[in-house]
Design a protein around this motif. Structure first.
Motif, PDB file in Angstrom:
ATOM      1  N   ARG A  31       0.817  -1.211   0.000  1.00  0.00           N
ATOM      2  CA  ARG A  31       0.000   0.000   0.000  1.00  0.00           C
ATOM      3  C   ARG A  31       0.856   1.268   0.000  1.00  0.00           C
ATOM      4  N   ASN A  32       2.075   1.185   0.512  1.00  0.00           N
ATOM      5  CA  ASN A  32       2.964   2.339   0.546  1.00  0.00           C
ATOM      6  C   ASN A  32       3.736   2.529  -0.758  1.00  0.00           C
ATOM      7  N   ASP A  33       3.652   1.562  -1.661  1.00  0.00           N
ATOM      8  CA  ASP A  33       4.297   1.656  -2.972  1.00  0.00           C
ATOM      9  C   ASP A  33       3.241   2.103  -3.973  1.00  0.00           C
ATOM     10  N   THR A  34       3.437   3.279  -4.582  1.00  0.00           N
ATOM     11  CA  THR A  34       2.413   3.819  -5.478  1.00  0.00           C
ATOM     12  C   THR A  34       2.174   2.936  -6.701  1.00  0.00           C
ATOM     13  N   ARG A  35       3.131   2.055  -7.026  1.00  0.00           N
ATOM     14  CA  ARG A  35       2.957   1.159  -8.163  1.00  0.00           C
ATOM     15  C   ARG A  35       1.964   0.040  -7.856  1.00  0.00           C
ATOM     16  N   THR A  36       1.786  -0.289  -6.578  1.00  0.00           N
ATOM     17  CA  THR A  36       0.889  -1.388  -6.193  1.00  0.00           C
ATOM     18  C   THR A  36      -0.217  -0.937  -5.230  1.00  0.00           C
TER      19      THR A  36
ATOM     20  N   LEU B   9       0.186   5.360 -13.366  1.00  0.00           N
ATOM     21  CA  LEU B   9       0.980   4.134 -13.272  1.00  0.00           C
ATOM     22  C   LEU B   9       2.215   4.200 -14.161  1.00  0.00           C
ATOM     23  N   LEU B  10       2.097   4.844 -15.323  1.00  0.00           N
ATOM     24  CA  LEU B  10       3.271   5.007 -16.195  1.00  0.00           C
ATOM     25  C   LEU B  10       4.345   5.814 -15.479  1.00  0.00           C
ATOM     26  N   THR B  11       3.944   6.905 -14.839  1.00  0.00           N
ATOM     27  CA  THR B  11       4.896   7.739 -14.105  1.00  0.00           C
ATOM     28  C   THR B  11       5.597   6.943 -13.011  1.00  0.00           C
TER      29      THR B  11
END
Length: 443
Positions: free
Chosen positions: A69-74, A140-142
């Protein structure tokens, strides 16, 4: 597109059962044994949904959920807890940690599958995915670009854009325009599935703009695959009479009546193979520059940025001998970057000069230069440069790129190879190979 489900459970029997059931439903599944493996796998292989056991060695399910949850990618990925612990306290802790759902063991398979389908449907409607194509959006691309920069991973970013899309949309209406957008998404997905890798990323930035992240060694094959498949499929969306005529009649953005060719695709490519990037915004800017250059070329095409920010390394041939240099003289940075890969393929080492002064300096440092390519749009000073070369180094081949009629632009006797702008990449590459071959025979 096949949905990805990532499992973390330390019981082999549970993992095997989940893998068997989920794969039978058409999902792509990866199973891990603990929370640590789950987090590391999720960072490399972004899932669409995660199923997590709470009690696992090394890292429990609670901590794994916190990290994801702390990783913006996931952070957006649905997470289902699957555990034998079913007290009210366990349930509350799981939800407070960030879980989306809670299923107890032993579980009912039809119920679990129904919950998975419901979460995947909701996830597909969230803002991180484009509502038309279902592909990952700009957020998500960013984050994907940031992740690869942080880990210094080799990458190639492809910015994909349609040519003459407005004319198509104005002629056939937004419904068929949406079909064209979906066609592009399908082309990218099919090409990456055939020629890419599991770590490759496809994004829909918005409108007719798309992005693909892959590795540098695959970029040529992927770009060529995208162009070939798109050019074949796009014809199915045109009315037969328009297709036979070869263009649409319409009005441009200034209100002037024009004939618009069949829609093509342009791809701008940037890699960190030759240069270092400090942030994702710089990557996006360079990719956008290359896309704009590709759009200036006829037909479906791609342009690869080959500029370097590091000190140039002397490349060597298979025998270990230094490759002879080829000098590009042009003030057009995008033109230079498009020519560099052609020089590389001809077993030459590219030197690029934005000014005539730079060209003279480079020639002084590299008397072994085997070829010079000049952009005659640079005017009088460049013509004088060519005259001096013809006088003092008459055997040094020069390829001149001239805009329009070359008479009066290139002085007689100074240049024997003249090509017209806008650049025909195949024609220039063939000429470089031809001149290189003749030069080798002469020596």
């Amino acid at each position: 597109m096949t949905k990805r489900i990532l499992i973390a459970d330390d019981e082999p029997a549970v993992r095997q059962l989940l893998e068997l059931v989920l794969r039978s439903q058409g999902y792509e599944v990866v199973a891990t044994q603990n929370g640590d493996q789950l987090v590391r796998t999720a960072q490399e292989w972004i899932p669409d949904l995660v199923i997590i056991d709470l009690m696992m060695p090394q890292m429990d399910g609670y901590e794994a959920i916190r990290q994801l949850r702390n990783d913006t990618r996931t952070a957006h990925v649905p997470m289902l807890i699957l555990t034998a612990r079913s007290t009210a306290e366990d349930v509350v802790t799981g939800f407070d940690t960030g879980a989306d759902d809670y299923v107890t063991k032993p579980f009912n398979i039809p119920e679990l599958l129904a919950r998975i389908r419901a979460h995947l449907r909701r996830a597909a409607q969230t803002p991180v995915h484009n509502p038309l194509t279902g592909l990952a959006g700009n957020v998500l691309l960013t984050e994907e670009l940031k992740y690869r920069l942080k880990n210094d991973a080799p990458f190639a970013l492809l910015y994909v854009d349609l040519d003459n899309f407005k004319a198509f949309n104005d002629t056939y209406g937004p419904a068929r325009g949406d079909r064209l957008i979906k066609l592009v998404a399908g082309v990218l997905t099919d090409v990456i599935q055939e020629k890419g890798a599991a770590s490759d990323f496809i994004g829909h930035i918005g409108g007719d703009d798309f992005a693909v992240l892959t590795s540098p060694e695959r970029l040529d094959e992927i770009c060529q695959g995208i162009i070939a498949l798109f050019d074949m499929r796009v014809r199915d969306l045109y009315d037969p009479e328009d297709l036979a005529r070869g263009y649409l009649r319409g009005v441009d953005r200034q209100g002037v009546p024009r004939n618009f060719p069949i829609t093509t695709i342009s791809i701008g490519v940037v890699t960190n193979r030759r240069r270092h990037f400090t942030d994702y915004e710089e990557i996006s800017r360079v990719a956008a520059e290359m896309k704009q250059y590709a759009k200036q070329l006829p037909g479906s095409t791609y342009a690869v940025d080959s500029r370097s920010t590091d000190e140039q390394v002397v490349e060597r041939d298979r025998r270990g001998m230094p490759l002879p240099p080829a000098l590009i003289v042009s003030a057009d940075v995008m033109l230079r970057s498009v020519i560099v890969p052609m020089i590389d393929k001809a077993d030459l080492r590219a030197l690029d000069a934005p000014t005539v002064l730079d060209a003279e300096r480079l020639l002084a440092y590299h008397p072994e230069t085997a070829l010079v390519i000049v952009d005659m749009r640079m005017g009088k000073q460049l013509r004088e440069f060519c005259r001096n070369l013809a006088t003092h180094q008459p055997k040094l081949p020069i390829i001149a790129l001239a805009d329009g009629d070359s008479s009066g632009i290139v002085a007689p006797g100074t240049v024997r190879h003249i090509l017209s702008l806008p650049l025909d990449q195949e024609q220039l590459h063939a000429k470089i190979v031809e001149v290189r071959s003749l030069s080798q025979k002469a020596s």
